[in-house]
Design a protein around this motif. Structure first.
Motif, mmCIF file in Angstrom:
data_model
loop_
_atom_site.group_PDB
_atom_site.id
_atom_site.type_symbol
_atom_site.label_atom_id
_atom_site.label_comp_id
_atom_site.label_asym_id
_atom_site.label_seq_id
_atom_site.Cartn_x
_atom_site.Cartn_y
_atom_site.Cartn_z
ATOM 1 N N ASP A 299 -23.168 -10.499 -10.210
ATOM 2 C CA ASP A 299 -22.672 -9.002 -9.334
ATOM 3 C C ASP A 299 -22.360 -9.100 -8.320
ATOM 4 N N ILE A 300 -20.552 -8.858 -8.500
ATOM 5 C CA ILE A 300 -20.309 -8.301 -6.965
ATOM 6 C C ILE A 300 -20.344 -7.903 -6.078
ATOM 7 N N MET A 301 -21.585 -6.877 -5.942
ATOM 8 C CA MET A 301 -21.718 -6.004 -4.594
ATOM 9 C C MET A 301 -23.107 -6.447 -4.209
ATOM 10 N N SER A 302 -23.446 -7.955 -4.714
ATOM 11 C CA SER A 302 -24.613 -8.380 -4.112
ATOM 12 C C SER A 302 -24.384 -9.920 -3.301
ATOM 13 N N ASN A 303 -23.038 -9.942 -3.163
ATOM 14 C CA ASN A 303 -22.487 -11.016 -2.821
ATOM 15 C C ASN A 303 -21.825 -10.306 -1.012
ATOM 16 N N THR A 304 -22.389 -10.752 -0.155
ATOM 17 C CA THR A 304 -21.935 -10.016 1.023
ATOM 18 C C THR A 304 -21.099 -10.693 1.642
ATOM 19 N N SER A 305 -20.237 -11.341 0.832
ATOM 20 C CA SER A 305 -18.518 -11.857 1.438
ATOM 21 C C SER A 305 -17.651 -10.513 0.706
ATOM 22 N N ILE A 306 -17.800 -10.760 -0.098
ATOM 23 C CA ILE A 306 -16.971 -10.060 -1.194
ATOM 24 C C ILE A 306 -17.681 -8.365 -0.871
ATOM 25 N N LYS A 307 -18.805 -7.590 -0.727
ATOM 26 C CA LYS A 307 -18.914 -6.744 -0.936
ATOM 27 C C LYS A 307 -17.714 -5.808 0.203
ATOM 28 N N PRO A 308 -17.157 -5.650 0.891
ATOM 29 C CA PRO A 308 -16.139 -5.017 2.361
ATOM 30 C C PRO A 308 -15.058 -4.814 0.961
ATOM 31 N N PHE A 309 -14.810 -6.007 1.059
ATOM 32 C CA PHE A 309 -13.187 -5.600 0.193
ATOM 33 C C PHE A 309 -13.316 -4.899 -1.041
ATOM 34 N N VAL A 310 -15.121 -4.622 -2.585
ATOM 35 C CA VAL A 310 -14.725 -4.311 -3.247
ATOM 36 C C VAL A 310 -15.118 -2.635 -2.435
ATOM 37 N N ARG A 311 -15.963 -2.021 -1.501
ATOM 38 C CA ARG A 311 -15.609 -1.260 -0.715
ATOM 39 C C ARG A 311 -14.337 -1.080 -0.301
ATOM 40 N N LEU A 312 -13.673 -1.260 0.076
ATOM 41 C CA LEU A 312 -12.297 -0.658 0.962
ATOM 42 C C LEU A 312 -11.413 -0.154 -1.106
ATOM 43 N N TYR A 313 -11.569 -1.457 -2.083
ATOM 44 C CA TYR A 313 -10.802 -0.882 -3.354
ATOM 45 C C TYR A 313 -11.044 0.025 -3.854
ATOM 46 N N ARG A 314 -12.198 0.288 -3.624
ATOM 47 C CA ARG A 314 -12.728 1.371 -4.301
ATOM 48 C C ARG A 314 -12.697 2.683 -3.446
ATOM 49 N N LYS A 315 -12.329 2.618 -2.462
ATOM 50 C CA LYS A 315 -11.354 3.637 -1.335
ATOM 51 C C LYS A 315 -10.132 4.033 -1.806
ATOM 52 N N VAL A 316 -9.195 2.648 -2.195
ATOM 53 C CA VAL A 316 -8.541 3.180 -2.279
ATOM 54 C C VAL A 316 -7.771 3.562 -3.805
ATOM 55 N N PRO A 338 13.367 -5.386 -2.936
ATOM 56 C CA PRO A 338 13.171 -4.401 -2.041
ATOM 57 C C PRO A 338 11.617 -4.632 -3.361
ATOM 58 N N ALA A 339 10.369 -4.101 -2.939
ATOM 59 C CA ALA A 339 9.246 -4.871 -3.320
ATOM 60 C C ALA A 339 8.302 -3.561 -2.535
ATOM 61 N N ASP A 340 8.897 -2.151 -1.888
ATOM 62 C CA ASP A 340 7.792 -1.091 -1.772
ATOM 63 C C ASP A 340 6.775 -0.750 -2.382
ATOM 64 N N GLY A 341 5.210 -0.747 -1.264
ATOM 65 C CA GLY A 341 4.772 0.001 -2.557
ATOM 66 C C GLY A 341 3.397 0.775 -0.931
ATOM 67 N N LYS A 342 2.412 0.711 -1.032
ATOM 68 C CA LYS A 342 1.530 0.865 -0.127
ATOM 69 C C LYS A 342 0.426 0.058 0.733
ATOM 70 N N ILE A 343 -0.244 0.266 1.918
ATOM 71 C CA ILE A 343 -1.441 -0.611 2.664
ATOM 72 C C ILE A 343 -2.827 0.315 2.133
ATOM 73 N N ALA A 344 -3.868 -0.186 2.556
ATOM 74 C CA ALA A 344 -4.799 0.181 1.992
ATOM 75 C C ALA A 344 -5.493 -0.484 3.626
ATOM 76 N N ILE A 345 -6.083 0.184 4.980
ATOM 77 C CA ILE A 345 -6.238 0.035 5.691
ATOM 78 C C ILE A 345 -7.956 0.938 6.176
ATOM 79 N N TYR A 346 -9.306 -0.150 5.804
ATOM 80 C CA TYR A 346 -10.350 0.615 6.216
ATOM 81 C C TYR A 346 -11.472 -0.187 7.227
#
Length: 375
Positions: A299-316, A338-346
């Motif tokens: 359960d990745i959302m019950s893992n307090t260390s992982i949860k913030p990253f999952v939330r950001l990933y969903r935002k992306v 060249p490897a242009d891309g996007k950076i998500a900041i939350y």
């Protein structure tokens, strides 16, 4: 006997990353998630001895005795475990079954020959025959394709014996025989001298010696494979859909520490969530973890260390335009490649978790490479 790595991973983290990476590389129908199972069993007493007989491991008892005449090999090869304990009913034996589904299965020929050089997806050869050579997957971002990474299934193993049971996603023609299922065992121990003082190879296979005059063992095929796999008596090792089941007889992390099985299972759960939450969140991967038939939830959302990253990933994925805490910005890659891309900041203040102020670097296979310090 450790895998070829240069990292700070624990033995269990490295094992989980390698195995799931290779599982994902065998993904069959990409409209559905690839499924994986890690199932642990503790065996002792009569149950253990019945199992040893069912998998024919007792036939290696003399081999183990010969090798362990050199005490150094008990430490170096068998992780400080005396193989004689495999045949002692009072000594606990830990079994790990790794089973995948919606994967290609162990397709390909029994032996390498010039006609197959350069051919893709020789998965049987890549996993069961050749250490260090992969199955030549065409996926450019594949994680392992059963190259050097597969050595983890022997190096974290006090018996050095592994069994493979596979249902092929497509039939393979082997000299006029159509193969749909195959079974083989592979033991890797040092070469040794037998009673006749002649050298004997430590590469030992369990299967079918079709020609007694030739020292070659092929896998069991079709009904023979199905019947032998079922005869072991462990349902998690059997297959109903295309994929492969791997059985490690005597799983033990190769880091020198002693573990009980519950501790190992908890560390597996942590490693799965830590490194593969992007694939799980993207519905590309489903992992089940079991201990003595009891399901241990992932359960990745019950893992307090992982949860913030999952939330950001969903935002992306949502790319909201009205959230002041979120921003997606353009990023320029290196000039030479060249490897242009996007950076998500939350931005959100956090007070707990193991990876505060860290960046989760995710590769295309949806595995977290590392949690890097941004400085």
């Amino acid at each position: 006997t450790s895998t070829v790595q240069s990292d700070n991973l624990s033995a269990i983290e490295r094992f989980v990353r390698e195995v799931i990476g290779n599982l994902k590389d065998a993904w069959l129908n990409r409209n559905k998630p690839v499924k994986g199972l890690f199932s642990f069993f503790d065996l002792i007493g009569e149950d253990k001895m019945n199992f040893i007989n069912n998998v024919k491991l007792h036939e290696l008892q003399g081999t183990y005795s010969k090798i362990c005449e050199d005490p150094e090999k008990i430490s170096r090869i068998f992780l400080d475990h005396n193989p004689a304990d495999l045949f002692n009913p009072e000594k606990l034996l830990r079994i790990l079954i790794i089973r995948d589904e919606n994967t290609k299965g162990l397709i390909g020929p029994e032996w390498m020959s010039p006609e197959y050089i350069g051919q893709d997806d020789l998965r049987f050869l890549g996993l069961c025959r050749s250490i260090g050579k992969n199955s030549q997957s065409t996926n450019q971002d594949s994680i392992g394709s059963w190259g050097y990474g597969k050595s983890v299934i022997w190096s974290n193993n006090i018996s050095r014996s592994v069994l493979f049971n596979s249902m092929l996603s497509e039939p393979w023609d082997e000299n006029g025989t159509e193969i749909n299922n195959r079974f083989i065992g592979h033991t890797m121990v040092p070469d040794f001298f037998n009673e006749e003082v002649s050298a004997t190879s430590g590469e030992i296979y369990f299967g079918d010696q079709k020609n007694e005059d030739i020292d070659e063992v092929t896998s069991l095929w079709n009904n023979e494979a199905i019947e032998f796999g079922a005869g072991i008596g462990v349902s998690d090792f059997e297959l109903e859909n295309p994929g492969t089941a791997i059985m490690i007889i005597g799983f033990e992390p190769n880091d020198g520490d002693e573990y009980d099985t519950e501790t190992i299972v908890n560390q597996f759960k942590s490693a799965i969530e830590k490194y593969y939450w992007p694939a799980i969140e993207s519905d590309e991967l489903e992992i089940q973890l079991k201990l003595n038939n009891e399901i241990i939830p992932i359960d990745i959302m019950s893992n307090t260390s992982i949860k913030p990253f999952v939330r950001l990933y969903r935002k992306v994925l949502e790319n909201p335009t009205n959230d002041p805490k979120f921003k997606l910005i353009d990023a320029k890659g290196p000039r030479l490649k060249p490897a242009d891309g996007k950076i998500a900041i939350y931005a959100k203040e956090m007070n707990e978790g193991l990876y505060l102020n860290r960046i989760a670097k995710i590769r295309g296979t949806k595995m977290v490479i590392e949690y890097a310090n941004p400085r």
